[in-house]
Design a protein around this motif. Structure first.
Motif, PDB file in Angstrom:
ATOM      1  N   GLY A   1      -2.357   8.045  -0.566  1.00 13.58           N
ATOM      2  CA  GLY A   1      -3.141   7.092  -1.351  1.00 13.58           C
ATOM      3  C   GLY A   1      -4.575   7.539  -1.532  1.00 13.58           C
ATOM      4  O   GLY A   1      -5.444   6.741  -1.851  1.00 13.58           O
TER       5      GLY A   1
ATOM      6  N   HIS B   1       3.105   3.632  -1.941  1.00 16.14           N
ATOM      7  CA  HIS B   1       3.494   3.957  -3.314  1.00 16.14           C
ATOM      8  C   HIS B   1       3.877   5.424  -3.407  1.00 16.14           C
ATOM      9  O   HIS B   1       3.454   6.254  -2.588  1.00 16.14           O
ATOM     10  CB  HIS B   1       2.338   3.681  -4.291  1.00 16.14           C
ATOM     11  CG  HIS B   1       1.873   2.260  -4.315  1.00 16.14           C
ATOM     12  ND1 HIS B   1       2.666   1.221  -4.734  1.00 16.14           N
ATOM     13  CD2 HIS B   1       0.685   1.709  -3.973  1.00 16.14           C
ATOM     14  CE1 HIS B   1       1.984   0.087  -4.653  1.00 16.14           C
ATOM     15  NE2 HIS B   1       0.780   0.360  -4.185  1.00 16.14           N
TER      16      HIS B   1
ATOM     17  N   ALA C   1      -5.522   9.373 -15.335  1.00 15.67           N
ATOM     18  CA  ALA C   1      -4.444   9.708 -14.397  1.00 15.67           C
ATOM     19  C   ALA C   1      -4.608  11.148 -13.927  1.00 15.67           C
ATOM     20  O   ALA C   1      -4.396  12.081 -14.703  1.00 15.67           O
ATOM     21  CB  ALA C   1      -3.079   9.523 -15.058  1.00 15.67           C
TER      22      ALA C   1
ATOM     23  N   MET D   1       0.810  -1.217   0.000  1.00 17.37           N
ATOM     24  CA  MET D   1       0.000   0.000   0.000  1.00 17.37           C
ATOM     25  C   MET D   1       0.842   1.265   0.000  1.00 17.37           C
ATOM     26  O   MET D   1       0.312   2.362  -0.060  1.00 17.37           O
ATOM     27  CB  MET D   1      -0.927   0.005   1.215  1.00 17.37           C
ATOM     28  CG  MET D   1      -1.952  -1.117   1.216  1.00 17.37           C
ATOM     29  SD  MET D   1      -2.979  -1.121  -0.264  1.00 17.37           S
ATOM     30  CE  MET D   1      -3.859   0.421  -0.043  1.00 17.37           C
TER      31      MET D   1
ATOM     32  N   GLU E   1       3.297   6.326  -8.829  1.00 20.68           N
ATOM     33  CA  GLU E   1       2.754   4.967  -8.804  1.00 20.68           C
ATOM     34  C   GLU E   1       1.248   4.979  -8.537  1.00 20.68           C
ATOM     35  O   GLU E   1       0.499   4.174  -9.107  1.00 20.68           O
ATOM     36  CB  GLU E   1       3.478   4.137  -7.742  1.00 20.68           C
ATOM     37  CG  GLU E   1       4.911   3.776  -8.129  1.00 20.68           C
ATOM     38  CD  GLU E   1       5.678   3.117  -6.993  1.00 20.68           C
ATOM     39  OE1 GLU E   1       6.609   2.354  -7.274  1.00 20.68           O
ATOM     40  OE2 GLU E   1       5.327   3.387  -5.811  1.00 20.68           O
ATOM     41  N   TRP E   2       0.805   5.914  -7.675  1.00 24.40           N
ATOM     42  CA  TRP E   2      -0.631   6.016  -7.432  1.00 24.40           C
ATOM     43  C   TRP E   2      -1.359   6.510  -8.672  1.00 24.40           C
ATOM     44  O   TRP E   2      -2.484   6.079  -8.961  1.00 24.40           O
ATOM     45  CB  TRP E   2      -0.902   6.967  -6.258  1.00 24.40           C
ATOM     46  CG  TRP E   2      -0.759   6.327  -4.910  1.00 24.40           C
ATOM     47  CD1 TRP E   2       0.099   6.682  -3.907  1.00 24.40           C
ATOM     48  CD2 TRP E   2      -1.496   5.204  -4.408  1.00 24.40           C
ATOM     49  NE1 TRP E   2      -0.052   5.862  -2.817  1.00 24.40           N
ATOM     50  CE2 TRP E   2      -1.020   4.947  -3.088  1.00 24.40           C
ATOM     51  CE3 TRP E   2      -2.501   4.394  -4.929  1.00 24.40           C
ATOM     52  CZ2 TRP E   2      -1.529   3.907  -2.311  1.00 24.40           C
ATOM     53  CZ3 TRP E   2      -3.009   3.365  -4.146  1.00 24.40           C
ATOM     54  CH2 TRP E   2      -2.526   3.132  -2.856  1.00 24.40           C
ATOM     55  N   ARG E   3      -0.722   7.390  -9.445  1.00 25.61           N
ATOM     56  CA  ARG E   3      -1.342   7.870 -10.684  1.00 25.61           C
ATOM     57  C   ARG E   3      -1.498   6.720 -11.677  1.00 25.61           C
ATOM     58  O   ARG E   3      -2.519   6.592 -12.365  1.00 25.61           O
ATOM     59  CB  ARG E   3      -0.506   8.994 -11.290  1.00 25.61           C
ATOM     60  CG  ARG E   3      -0.500  10.280 -10.445  1.00 25.61           C
ATOM     61  CD  ARG E   3       0.321  11.377 -11.099  1.00 25.61           C
ATOM     62  NE  ARG E   3      -0.341  11.881 -12.298  1.00 25.61           N
ATOM     63  CZ  ARG E   3       0.180  11.851 -13.517  1.00 25.61           C
ATOM     64  NH1 ARG E   3       1.372  11.304 -13.717  1.00 25.61           N
ATOM     65  NH2 ARG E   3      -0.471  12.346 -14.538  1.00 25.61           N
ATOM     66  N   LYS E   4      -0.493   5.851 -11.740  1.00 26.27           N
ATOM     67  CA  LYS E   4      -0.585   4.681 -12.615  1.00 26.27           C
ATOM     68  C   LYS E   4      -1.681   3.732 -12.131  1.00 26.27           C
ATOM     69  O   LYS E   4      -2.381   3.099 -12.932  1.00 26.27           O
ATOM     70  CB  LYS E   4       0.754   3.960 -12.662  1.00 26.27           C
ATOM     71  CG  LYS E   4       1.857   4.731 -13.370  1.00 26.27           C
ATOM     72  CD  LYS E   4       3.167   3.955 -13.373  1.00 26.27           C
ATOM     73  CE  LYS E   4       4.268   4.740 -14.088  1.00 26.27           C
ATOM     74  NZ  LYS E   4       5.557   3.999 -14.065  1.00 26.27           N
ATOM     75  N   LYS E   5      -1.825   3.629 -10.807  1.00 24.23           N
ATOM     76  CA  LYS E   5      -2.885   2.795 -10.251  1.00 24.23           C
ATOM     77  C   LYS E   5      -4.260   3.344 -10.622  1.00 24.23           C
ATOM     78  O   LYS E   5      -5.201   2.585 -10.874  1.00 24.23           O
ATOM     79  CB  LYS E   5      -2.737   2.711  -8.728  1.00 24.23           C
ATOM     80  CG  LYS E   5      -3.731   1.802  -8.025  1.00 24.23           C
ATOM     81  CD  LYS E   5      -3.570   0.355  -8.427  1.00 24.23           C
ATOM     82  CE  LYS E   5      -2.296  -0.231  -7.863  1.00 24.23           C
ATOM     83  NZ  LYS E   5      -2.213  -1.696  -8.126  1.00 24.23           N
ATOM     84  N   CYS E   6      -4.394   4.672 -10.663  1.00 23.38           N
ATOM     85  CA  CYS E   6      -5.655   5.301 -11.085  1.00 23.38           C
ATOM     86  C   CYS E   6      -5.981   4.944 -12.531  1.00 23.38           C
ATOM     87  O   CYS E   6      -7.140   4.693 -12.872  1.00 23.38           O
ATOM     88  CB  CYS E   6      -5.569   6.816 -10.921  1.00 23.38           C
ATOM     89  SG  CYS E   6      -5.645   7.388  -9.215  1.00 23.38           S
TER      90      CYS E   6
ATOM     91  N   GLU F   1      -5.047   2.246 -14.047  1.00 26.20           N
ATOM     92  CA  GLU F   1      -5.404   0.831 -14.052  1.00 26.20           C
ATOM     93  C   GLU F   1      -6.826   0.601 -13.561  1.00 26.20           C
ATOM     94  O   GLU F   1      -7.575  -0.204 -14.124  1.00 26.20           O
ATOM     95  CB  GLU F   1      -4.417   0.063 -13.168  1.00 26.20           C
ATOM     96  CG  GLU F   1      -4.689  -1.427 -13.080  1.00 26.20           C
ATOM     97  CD  GLU F   1      -3.735  -2.125 -12.116  1.00 26.20           C
ATOM     98  OE1 GLU F   1      -3.840  -3.350 -11.984  1.00 26.20           O
ATOM     99  OE2 GLU F   1      -2.912  -1.435 -11.481  1.00 26.20           O
ATOM    100  N   LEU F   2      -7.206   1.317 -12.515  1.00 27.22           N
ATOM    101  CA  LEU F   2      -8.501   1.078 -11.880  1.00 27.22           C
ATOM    102  C   LEU F   2      -9.612   1.967 -12.414  1.00 27.22           C
ATOM    103  O   LEU F   2     -10.772   1.544 -12.492  1.00 27.22           O
ATOM    104  CB  LEU F   2      -8.382   1.271 -10.368  1.00 27.22           C
ATOM    105  CG  LEU F   2      -7.423   0.333  -9.628  1.00 27.22           C
ATOM    106  CD1 LEU F   2      -7.360   0.704  -8.159  1.00 27.22           C
ATOM    107  CD2 LEU F   2      -7.840  -1.113  -9.796  1.00 27.22           C
TER     108      LEU F   2
END
Length: 280
Positions: A92, A67, A83, A65, A71-76, A78-79
Motif C-alpha cells: 500500500g 488491496h 495511476a 486496507m 486496486e491500489w493503482r485505482k485508489k491512486c 481516485e485520490l
C-alpha cells in the motif's frame, strides 16, 4: 490536513546508538523508560508540541486496507489523479519520488481543477494523528525491547528530539538555520517565518548542530551517561508555554487530554496511555 508541523520539522539523521540505549531502558509493562532519575516517557503533550500533531479527534483506524496492486493503482487515480505503474506500488506504499516526478510533470496552476482529485482532504484534519503516532512508537519500543530483536521503525525523530530536549547531558549544540520547506525566491533566513505559519517546537532541531560537548554514535558511552544521570541533568519542565512555537500548536482542551488514561489507536495497534504514572 493537520500535518504542517511534521513538514516544518523536516528530516534529521537518527542516532541509532541513542535509540538503542533508550530501548534498553524501555519497560513494556509501563510504557516508560526506567532511568536513574525516575520513570519518563514520550507523552501526548510531547507529540503535540514537538511536531504539531492534533491529539483530539477521531481515531486513526479504518477497514479494507488489503488491496491488490491494481486496486491500489485505482485508489491512486481516485485520490491523486494518476495511476502509477504496477512496479512503483509496493503493497500500500508509493514512493515520494513518484509523487515528485508526477508533480513536476503536471504543474498545479490557476487553471488546475479545485481539490476534486484530493478526496476528503479536509476530513484528514479531524483525525487524532498524535495519538496514532504515539501508539505506533509505543508498539515499536515494546517489540524492540524483546531480546533478539535487532530493528525498530516508527517516528524515531520524535523520540530523538524528546531525548535531546529532556536530557541535557545528551543535547547537542544548535547553530544557525537550516531550510526545511523551500522558501520564496530572494527571501532571507530572517524573513523565513514571515511567509509561512510558525513552525512547532521540533523545528528548533531542524538546524545545524554539533556534539562538541556531548557524545553521539556510541552505545557504550550513551549507556553510561544514562546510568550516571543525575537529577539536574533531566529537564522535567522543558517547554516554555509562553514561547510562540509552543503556543501555536496547543489550545485550552489539551490539559485534560495530556492527563487522560486511555488506549491509543493506530489501525490494528492499541497501546495504553497511562498518564497517571507520571502526571500530578
Amino acid at each position: 490536513m493537520g500535518l504542517y508541523g511534521v513538514l516544518r520539522c523536516g528530516f534529521r539523521p537518527i542516532d541509532n546508538h541513542l535509540i538503542t540505549a533508550l530501548v534498553e531502558r524501555w519497560r513494556r509493562e509501563t510504557h516508560t523508560f526506567h532511568l536513574r532519575v525516575g520513570e519518563a516517557t514520550v507523552t501526548l503533550q510531547d507529540v503535540e508540541i514537538i511536531c504539531g500533531l492534533n491529539i483530539k479527534g477521531q481515531p486513526v483506524t479504518g477497514t479494507g486496507m488489503s488491496h491488490t496492486a491494481e486496486e491500489w493503482r485505482k485508489k491512486c487515480v481516485e485520490l491523486l489523479g494518476f495511476a502509477p505503474t504496477a512496479s512503483l506500488v509496493t503493497g500500500g506504499r508509493l514512493s515520494i519520488s513518484v509523487l515528485d516526478t508526477h508533480c513536476i510533470e503536471n504543474q498545479i496552476d490557476n487553471d488546475s481543477s479545485d481539490l476534486e482529485l484530493l478526496l476528503n482532504i479536509l476530513r484528514a484534519s479531524r483525525y487524532s494523528w498524535g495519538s496514532g503516532v504515539l501508539s505506533f512508537l509505543y508498539r515499536e519500543l515494546c517489540k524492540s525491547s524483546i531480546i533478539g530483536r535487532k530493528i525498530i521503525c516508527g517516528p524515531l525523530l520524535i523520540l530523538q528530539v524528546w531525548a535531546w530536549s529532556m536530557m541535557t547531558s545528551l543535547s547537542p549544540d544548535v547553530h544557525g538555520f537550516c531550510h526545511i520547506v523551500p522558501a520564496a525566491p530572494d527571501v532571507n533566513d530572517n524573513d523565513y517565518d514571515t511567509i509561512l505559519p510558525i513552525a512547532p517546537y521540533g523545528a528548533r532541531w531542524a538546524r545545524h548542530f554539533s556534539h562538541t560537548h556531548t557524545s553521539t554514535h556510541s552505545v557504550r558511552i550513551i549507556r553510561e551517561i544514562l546510568y550516571l544521570m543525575e537529577d539536574g541533568q533531566f529537564n522535567w519542565t522543558v517547554y516554555n508555554f509562553e514561547a510562540l512555537d509552543v503556543q501555536a500548536f496547543i489550545t485550552g482542551h489539551q490539559g485534560e487530554i495530556w492527563r487522560c488514561v486511555c488506549p491509543l489507536i493506530c489501525f490494528d495497534i492499541v497501546e495504553m496511555y497511562r498518564s497517571n504514572r507520571w502526571s500530578d
